[in-house]
Write a protein that holds these residues in place. Structure first.
Motif, PDB file in Angstrom:
ATOM      1  N   MET A   1      58.064 -37.713  -4.752  1.00  0.00           N
ATOM      2  CA  MET A   1      58.320 -37.995  -5.453  1.00  0.00           C
ATOM      3  C   MET A   1      56.653 -37.878  -5.930  1.00  0.00           C
ATOM      4  O   MET A   1      55.466 -38.872  -4.480  1.00  0.00           O
ATOM      5  N   THR A   2      56.543 -36.496  -5.335  1.00  0.00           N
ATOM      6  CA  THR A   2      54.431 -36.299  -5.577  1.00  0.00           C
ATOM      7  C   THR A   2      53.735 -36.020  -6.681  1.00  0.00           C
ATOM      8  O   THR A   2      54.629 -35.450  -7.768  1.00  0.00           O
ATOM      9  N   ASN A   3      52.611 -37.048  -6.887  1.00  0.00           N
ATOM     10  CA  ASN A   3      52.064 -36.658  -7.950  1.00  0.00           C
ATOM     11  C   ASN A   3      51.145 -35.287  -8.180  1.00  0.00           C
ATOM     12  O   ASN A   3      51.047 -34.992  -7.263  1.00  0.00           O
ATOM     13  N   PRO A   4      50.250 -35.176  -9.476  1.00  0.00           N
ATOM     14  CA  PRO A   4      49.778 -34.282  -9.143  1.00  0.00           C
ATOM     15  C   PRO A   4      48.216 -34.698  -8.573  1.00  0.00           C
ATOM     16  O   PRO A   4      47.839 -35.426  -9.280  1.00  0.00           O
ATOM     17  N   ILE A   5      47.470 -33.457  -8.095  1.00  0.00           N
ATOM     18  CA  ILE A   5      46.395 -33.910  -7.834  1.00  0.00           C
ATOM     19  C   ILE A   5      45.050 -33.842  -9.072  1.00  0.00           C
ATOM     20  O   ILE A   5      45.419 -33.704 -10.111  1.00  0.00           O
ATOM     21  N   ARG A   6      44.752 -35.461  -9.161  1.00  0.00           N
ATOM     22  CA  ARG A   6      43.937 -35.995  -9.994  1.00  0.00           C
ATOM     23  C   ARG A   6      42.749 -35.142 -10.787  1.00  0.00           C
ATOM     24  O   ARG A   6      42.263 -35.435 -11.094  1.00  0.00           O
ATOM     25  N   VAL A   7      42.671 -34.275  -9.134  1.00  0.00           N
ATOM     26  CA  VAL A   7      41.186 -33.956  -9.884  1.00  0.00           C
ATOM     27  C   VAL A   7      41.649 -31.990  -9.750  1.00  0.00           C
ATOM     28  O   VAL A   7      41.622 -31.727  -9.013  1.00  0.00           O
ATOM     29  N   ALA A   8      40.641 -32.029 -11.178  1.00  0.00           N
ATOM     30  CA  ALA A   8      40.860 -30.286 -10.894  1.00  0.00           C
ATOM     31  C   ALA A   8      40.036 -29.412  -9.806  1.00  0.00           C
ATOM     32  O   ALA A   8      39.131 -29.885  -9.797  1.00  0.00           O
ATOM     33  N   THR A 190      42.594 -37.933  -4.695  1.00  0.00           N
ATOM     34  CA  THR A 190      43.361 -38.998  -4.506  1.00  0.00           C
ATOM     35  C   THR A 190      45.040 -38.582  -4.865  1.00  0.00           C
ATOM     36  O   THR A 190      44.602 -38.474  -5.889  1.00  0.00           O
ATOM     37  N   THR A 191      46.181 -38.448  -3.463  1.00  0.00           N
ATOM     38  CA  THR A 191      47.044 -38.284  -5.131  1.00  0.00           C
ATOM     39  C   THR A 191      48.050 -39.225  -3.673  1.00  0.00           C
ATOM     40  O   THR A 191      47.870 -39.731  -2.493  1.00  0.00           O
ATOM     41  N   GLN A 206      43.431 -39.094   0.368  1.00  0.00           N
ATOM     42  CA  GLN A 206      42.417 -38.242   0.315  1.00  0.00           C
ATOM     43  C   GLN A 206      41.747 -37.449   0.641  1.00  0.00           C
ATOM     44  O   GLN A 206      41.983 -36.933   1.874  1.00  0.00           O
ATOM     45  N   HIS A 207      42.133 -36.172  -0.698  1.00  0.00           N
ATOM     46  CA  HIS A 207      41.875 -34.910  -0.109  1.00  0.00           C
ATOM     47  C   HIS A 207      40.452 -34.055   0.315  1.00  0.00           C
ATOM     48  O   HIS A 207      40.477 -33.562   0.617  1.00  0.00           O
ATOM     49  N   HIS A 208      38.916 -35.106  -0.127  1.00  0.00           N
ATOM     50  CA  HIS A 208      37.798 -35.381  -0.446  1.00  0.00           C
ATOM     51  C   HIS A 208      37.731 -36.740   0.218  1.00  0.00           C
ATOM     52  O   HIS A 208      37.520 -37.999  -0.314  1.00  0.00           O
ATOM     53  N   CYS A 209      36.635 -36.305   1.205  1.00  0.00           N
ATOM     54  CA  CYS A 209      35.318 -38.331   1.604  1.00  0.00           C
ATOM     55  C   CYS A 209      34.379 -37.695   1.723  1.00  0.00           C
ATOM     56  O   CYS A 209      33.322 -36.857   2.110  1.00  0.00           O
ATOM     57  N   PRO A 210      33.472 -38.230  -0.142  1.00  0.00           N
ATOM     58  CA  PRO A 210      32.108 -37.850  -0.257  1.00  0.00           C
ATOM     59  C   PRO A 210      30.758 -38.402   0.573  1.00  0.00           C
ATOM     60  O   PRO A 210      29.756 -38.703   0.562  1.00  0.00           O
ATOM     61  N   VAL A 211      31.816 -39.144   1.490  1.00  0.00           N
ATOM     62  CA  VAL A 211      30.640 -39.978   2.746  1.00  0.00           C
ATOM     63  C   VAL A 211      31.128 -39.366   4.178  1.00  0.00           C
ATOM     64  O   VAL A 211      30.819 -40.500   4.790  1.00  0.00           O
ATOM     65  N   SER A 212      32.289 -38.359   4.195  1.00  0.00           N
ATOM     66  CA  SER A 212      32.238 -38.209   5.371  1.00  0.00           C
ATOM     67  C   SER A 212      31.527 -38.332   7.141  1.00  0.00           C
ATOM     68  O   SER A 212      32.037 -39.050   7.227  1.00  0.00           O
ATOM     69  N   HIS A 213      30.138 -37.205   6.050  1.00  0.00           N
ATOM     70  CA  HIS A 213      29.355 -37.474   7.204  1.00  0.00           C
ATOM     71  C   HIS A 213      28.981 -38.964   7.406  1.00  0.00           C
ATOM     72  O   HIS A 213      28.001 -38.991   8.634  1.00  0.00           O
ATOM     73  N   VAL A 214      27.877 -39.860   6.409  1.00  0.00           N
ATOM     74  CA  VAL A 214      28.017 -41.199   7.038  1.00  0.00           C
ATOM     75  C   VAL A 214      29.432 -41.871   7.380  1.00  0.00           C
ATOM     76  O   VAL A 214      28.493 -42.580   8.726  1.00  0.00           O
ATOM     77  N   ALA A 215      30.439 -42.137   6.967  1.00  0.00           N
ATOM     78  CA  ALA A 215      31.197 -42.358   7.890  1.00  0.00           C
ATOM     79  C   ALA A 215      31.303 -42.159   9.042  1.00  0.00           C
ATOM     80  O   ALA A 215      32.095 -43.204   9.868  1.00  0.00           O
ATOM     81  N   GLU A 216      31.300 -41.497   9.791  1.00  0.00           N
ATOM     82  CA  GLU A 216      31.254 -40.664  11.202  1.00  0.00           C
ATOM     83  C   GLU A 216      29.899 -41.416  11.886  1.00  0.00           C
ATOM     84  O   GLU A 216      30.614 -41.784  13.418  1.00  0.00           O
ATOM     85  N   GLU A 217      29.193 -41.856  11.817  1.00  0.00           N
ATOM     86  CA  GLU A 217      28.340 -42.911  12.722  1.00  0.00           C
ATOM     87  C   GLU A 217      28.597 -44.345  11.818  1.00  0.00           C
ATOM     88  O   GLU A 217      28.663 -45.097  12.951  1.00  0.00           O
ATOM     89  N   PHE A 218      29.304 -44.548  10.895  1.00  0.00           N
ATOM     90  CA  PHE A 218      29.523 -45.921  10.132  1.00  0.00           C
ATOM     91  C   PHE A 218      30.198 -46.047  10.550  1.00  0.00           C
ATOM     92  O   PHE A 218      30.797 -45.407   9.121  1.00  0.00           O
ATOM     93  N   PRO A 219      31.966 -45.868  11.171  1.00  0.00           N
ATOM     94  CA  PRO A 219      33.311 -46.092  10.800  1.00  0.00           C
ATOM     95  C   PRO A 219      33.546 -47.696  10.433  1.00  0.00           C
ATOM     96  O   PRO A 219      35.185 -47.822   9.418  1.00  0.00           O
TER      97      PRO A 219
END
Length: 272
Positions: A1-8, A190-191, A206-219
């Motif tokens: 079962m796949t839920n709809p994406i929660r962000v338009a 997220t779905t 998680q189809h988007h990560c708002p902190v991905s650029h920072v997480a590259e340096e800080f795992p």
């Protein structure tokens, strides 16, 4: 079962064609190139013209279509088509000119400016600032301080999410959906997807990560997310893919049956 994406997911505004190519001189003057006629209109990057118009709106505060056209070497009518598209997308607005802004005779020309939504879409340096702050935190407090910050951040996002109370598959899946809802509200789009077969369980994507650029340096940011999910779901979870590593989504697998975890153990280690 796949839920709809929660962000338009909003389609980008339709780009309007123009028939000229523009070139920006070093001093900032914009003129049509002599080779414009030799360039097929289908190869002209309309997005570049739209971007140039947005930049002028940003620099000018308010300006007219004719003024933009003069600076870009385009007709006022062509500029207005782009402005209309920006207005339709909510990125710009037209205002009546004040008496002191009147140029020449006739009806005062409309003046255009960016909206708050339009400004929000412009590039910013928040990632650089966040990375600099994290580096300073590590210098002052060491790795433990960075990990503590990362945990407090994800704990704030998941605050109020009711945890799974049993190892029943339906209970765990429902908790995973609550986690996905909280992450979506925080900008992670997220779905959840139910997984059948030998693996079984549910996957949180998680189809988007708002902190991905920072997480590259800080795992530690990614590690803290995984820890917090495991505690809320009461079971072991496994990261299958991450945006930081170049994947299209951060995918976390939650098995259908796994020994339950004691969430208090990790929380005690964080607080110490």
């Amino acid at each position: 079962m796949t839920n709809p994406i929660r962000v338009a997911l909003v389609d980008p505004p339709r780009q309007l064609r123009h028939t000229g190519v523009v070139k920006i001189r070093p001093e900032g003057t914009v003129v049509p190139t002599e080779k414009a006629a030799a360039v097929p209109s289908s190869s002209v990057a309309d997005g570049d013209t739209r971007t140039a118009i947005v930049r002028l709106l940003l620099e000018s505060g308010t300006t007219t279509a004719s003024s933009i056209g003069e600076r870009l070497g385009l007709s006022a009518a062509g500029v207005r088509r782009h402005l209309d598209a920006l207005i339709e997308a909510g990125d710009a607005q037209a205002k009546s000119a004040a008496a002191w802004q009147q140029e020449g005779r006739g009806r005062p020309a409309k003046r255009y400016q960016l909206t708050a939504a339009g400004r929000a879409k412009l590039e910013h340096t928040y990632d650089d600032l966040a990375s600099a702050a994290m580096r300073a935190l590590r210098e002052i407090g060491g790795d433990d301080a960075v990990h503590t910050f990362a945990r407090r951040r994800i704990d704030t996002i998941l605050a109020g999410v009711a945890p799974a109370t049993t190892d029943d598959a339906d209970d765990v899946e429902a908790a995973a959906e609550r986690v996905a809802d909280a992450l979506s509200r925080a900008g992670y789009a997220t779905t959840t997807t139910q997984v059948r077969g030998p693996l079984g369980g549910v996957q949180i994507c998680q189809h988007h990560c708002p902190v991905s650029h920072v997480a590259e340096e800080f795992p530690e940011l990614c590690e803290a997310e995984q820890e917090a999910m495991a505690e809320v779901l009461g079971t072991h979870v496994q990261r299958l893919a991450t945006i930081v590593n170049g994947d299209c989504a951060c995918t976390t697998h939650v098995p259908a049956h796994s020994p339950r975890r004691d969430p208090s153990a990790s929380k005690r280690s964080v607080s110490q």
